[in-house]
Design an enzyme around this catalytic site. Structure first.
Site, mmCIF file in Angstrom:
data_model
loop_
_atom_site.group_PDB
_atom_site.id
_atom_site.type_symbol
_atom_site.label_atom_id
_atom_site.label_comp_id
_atom_site.label_asym_id
_atom_site.label_seq_id
_atom_site.Cartn_x
_atom_site.Cartn_y
_atom_site.Cartn_z
ATOM 1 N N ARG A 241 0.850 -1.192 0.000
ATOM 2 C CA ARG A 241 0.000 0.000 0.000
ATOM 3 C C ARG A 241 0.887 1.244 0.000
ATOM 4 O O ARG A 241 1.887 1.313 0.726
ATOM 5 C CB ARG A 241 -0.911 0.032 1.231
ATOM 6 C CG ARG A 241 -2.109 -0.902 1.145
ATOM 7 C CD ARG A 241 -3.143 -0.423 0.119
ATOM 8 N NE ARG A 241 -4.310 -1.289 0.060
ATOM 9 C CZ ARG A 241 -4.467 -2.294 -0.794
ATOM 10 N NH1 ARG A 241 -3.520 -2.569 -1.674
ATOM 11 N NH2 ARG A 241 -5.583 -3.006 -0.803
ATOM 12 N N GLU A 270 -2.353 7.898 -4.596
ATOM 13 C CA GLU A 270 -2.714 7.336 -5.906
ATOM 14 C C GLU A 270 -4.206 7.442 -6.230
ATOM 15 O O GLU A 270 -4.593 7.340 -7.404
ATOM 16 C CB GLU A 270 -2.305 5.863 -5.976
ATOM 17 C CG GLU A 270 -3.147 4.944 -5.074
ATOM 18 C CD GLU A 270 -2.753 3.465 -5.177
ATOM 19 O OE1 GLU A 270 -1.560 3.162 -5.026
ATOM 20 O OE2 GLU A 270 -3.654 2.638 -5.404
ATOM 21 N N HIS A 302 -0.610 0.234 -9.715
ATOM 22 C CA HIS A 302 -1.363 -0.711 -8.878
ATOM 23 C C HIS A 302 -1.895 -1.872 -9.729
ATOM 24 O O HIS A 302 -3.101 -2.134 -9.750
ATOM 25 C CB HIS A 302 -2.506 0.009 -8.160
ATOM 26 C CG HIS A 302 -2.891 -0.659 -6.873
ATOM 27 N ND1 HIS A 302 -3.154 0.038 -5.728
ATOM 28 C CD2 HIS A 302 -3.052 -1.970 -6.542
ATOM 29 C CE1 HIS A 302 -3.463 -0.801 -4.752
ATOM 30 N NE2 HIS A 302 -3.402 -2.028 -5.229
#
Ligand code: NAD
Length: 343
Positions: A241, A270, A302
């Site tokens: 994360r 993000e 991601h």
């Protein structure tokens, strides 16, 4: 039979296709209603009239949003991912909303991607590719180093961390592990050791890879102090994360050479950027802009989870959780205590 309509926030065509395929294949009585928006206080009104809502990694389910969802009659929120740091689970419980997740869709997909980032950034594959596109076939700037014989530190040895530890061990690396619980499957592997303190682990590691959840205890764990404790020139990997890393501190570490390289699939801010085509709108995030320009940094949007195999499992598991919920049972329900910091 009337179909259960499911509102899918943060929907993308690749995700919708996977759900539509599975629903048709199983002849499930579900209809996915797509919203491209992220769930948040400004978009929660879209959930009016739905019993089940599906969200992903960058939606934000705060206490206020949970209250609004409950008022609109939503009883279930289905996460299409494993992490649930973006959800106030306690508030959802308080408002009678069941939250489920996909606990393991493919830890291999995520772990293999961490290795891809390591190999890519270390052997400068992204730089070679970009140089060649511009007609430069020289080897300047492409010197890497052998992983064999070096030391890796794995923080978090659950599903993804354990696989990364095994792969790096197979590369001939010495592997140091840190976790609040030891993973029994790793204990018998030679050259792989658990260390209780990061103070002991960090100065020894050529590579540090993060595989722990984001919670109050791990938020920005990679800060200036952490980076200062690391071996000079180490490579940081983060497929977990973005909030685990303080990007200001990372940039400073990279500038000063304390951080040799970084491979990141996640970024702390993000939410409004990743998963979107920002060519027209631009990025408007100075730290991300700077990181993207650094040759020793490899950032991806991601995508570590994004394999056909993982998508299939995400879809199957989340649809099964919905079926169970509608028949009064619970599957893969998120327990609030799981996201608590260790005592
Ligand atoms: P997991 O729950 O199997 O393992 C997490 C491990 O971290 C556990 O063993 C836990 O004990 C440990 N841990 C918790 N707090 C810690 C701390 N303070 N220090 C050290 N260890 C600690 O989770 P996983 O499936 O391996 O995934 C790890 C994280 O990766 C998830 O929480 C999720 O946020 C993220 N993730 C990212 C992607 C992606 O596409 N980039 C995909 C899946 C998961």
């Amino acid at each position: 039979m009337a179909k259960e309509r499911i509102l899918m926030y943060a929907s993308k065509q690749w995700s919708l296709n996977a759900y539509d395929y599975q629903i048709q294949k199983d002849q499930s009585p579900f209809e996915i209603v797509a919203s491209p928006d992220l769930l948040g206080e400004n978009t929660v009104h879209q959930a009016k009239g739905f019993k089940v809502v599906s969200i992903f990694v960058n939606d934000k389910l705060s206490a206020k949003t949970a209250e609004a969802l409950a008022n609109f009659g939503v009883g279930m929120v289905v996460l299409r991912c494993a992490g649930f740091d973006n959800v106030d689970v306690e508030a959802c419980t308080q408002y009678g909303i069941t939250v489920t997740r996909v606990p393991a869709y493919s830890p291999h997909a995520v772990a293999e991607f961490a290795i891809a980032l390591l190999l890519g950034v270390n052997r400068k594959i992204h730089r070679a590719s970009s140089k060649m596109l511009h007609g430069d076939f020289s080897l300047d700037g492409l010197v890497g180093w052998d992983l064999h014989g070096k030391t890796a530190g794995i923080i978090g040895t659950g599903q993804t961390g354990a696989i990364v530890a095994n792969i790096l061990h197979a590369f001939g690396m010495r592997v140091l592990c840190n976790d609040i619980y030891k993973n029994a499957s790793l204990l018998l592997i030679p050259n792989l050791t658990y260390v209780d303190s990061l103070d002991e682990m960090l100065p020894q590691c050529d590579v540090v890879s993060l595989h722990c959840p984001l919670n109050a205890h791990t938020l920005r764990m990679v800060d200036a102090e952490f980076i200062h404790k690391c071996k000079r020139g180490f490579t940081l990997l983060n497929v977990a994360r973005g909030g685990l890393v303080d990007s200001e501190a990372l940039l400073k570490g990279l500038r000063e050479g304390q951080v040799g390289a970084a491979g990141m699939d996640v970024y702390e801010n993000e939410t409004e950027i990743f998963f979107h085509d920002r060519r027209e709108a631009g990025i408007h995030d100075d730290n991300l802009g700077r990181l993207l320009l650094l040759p020793q940094v490899l950032i991806t949007p991601h995508q570590a989870f994004l394999t056909r195999d993982a998508l299939g499992t995400i879809v199957e598991t989340s649809l099964e959780s919905i079926r169970q919920y509608l028949s009064g049972k619970r599957l893969h329900e998120v327990q609030h205590s799981l996201n608590k910091a260790p005592k």
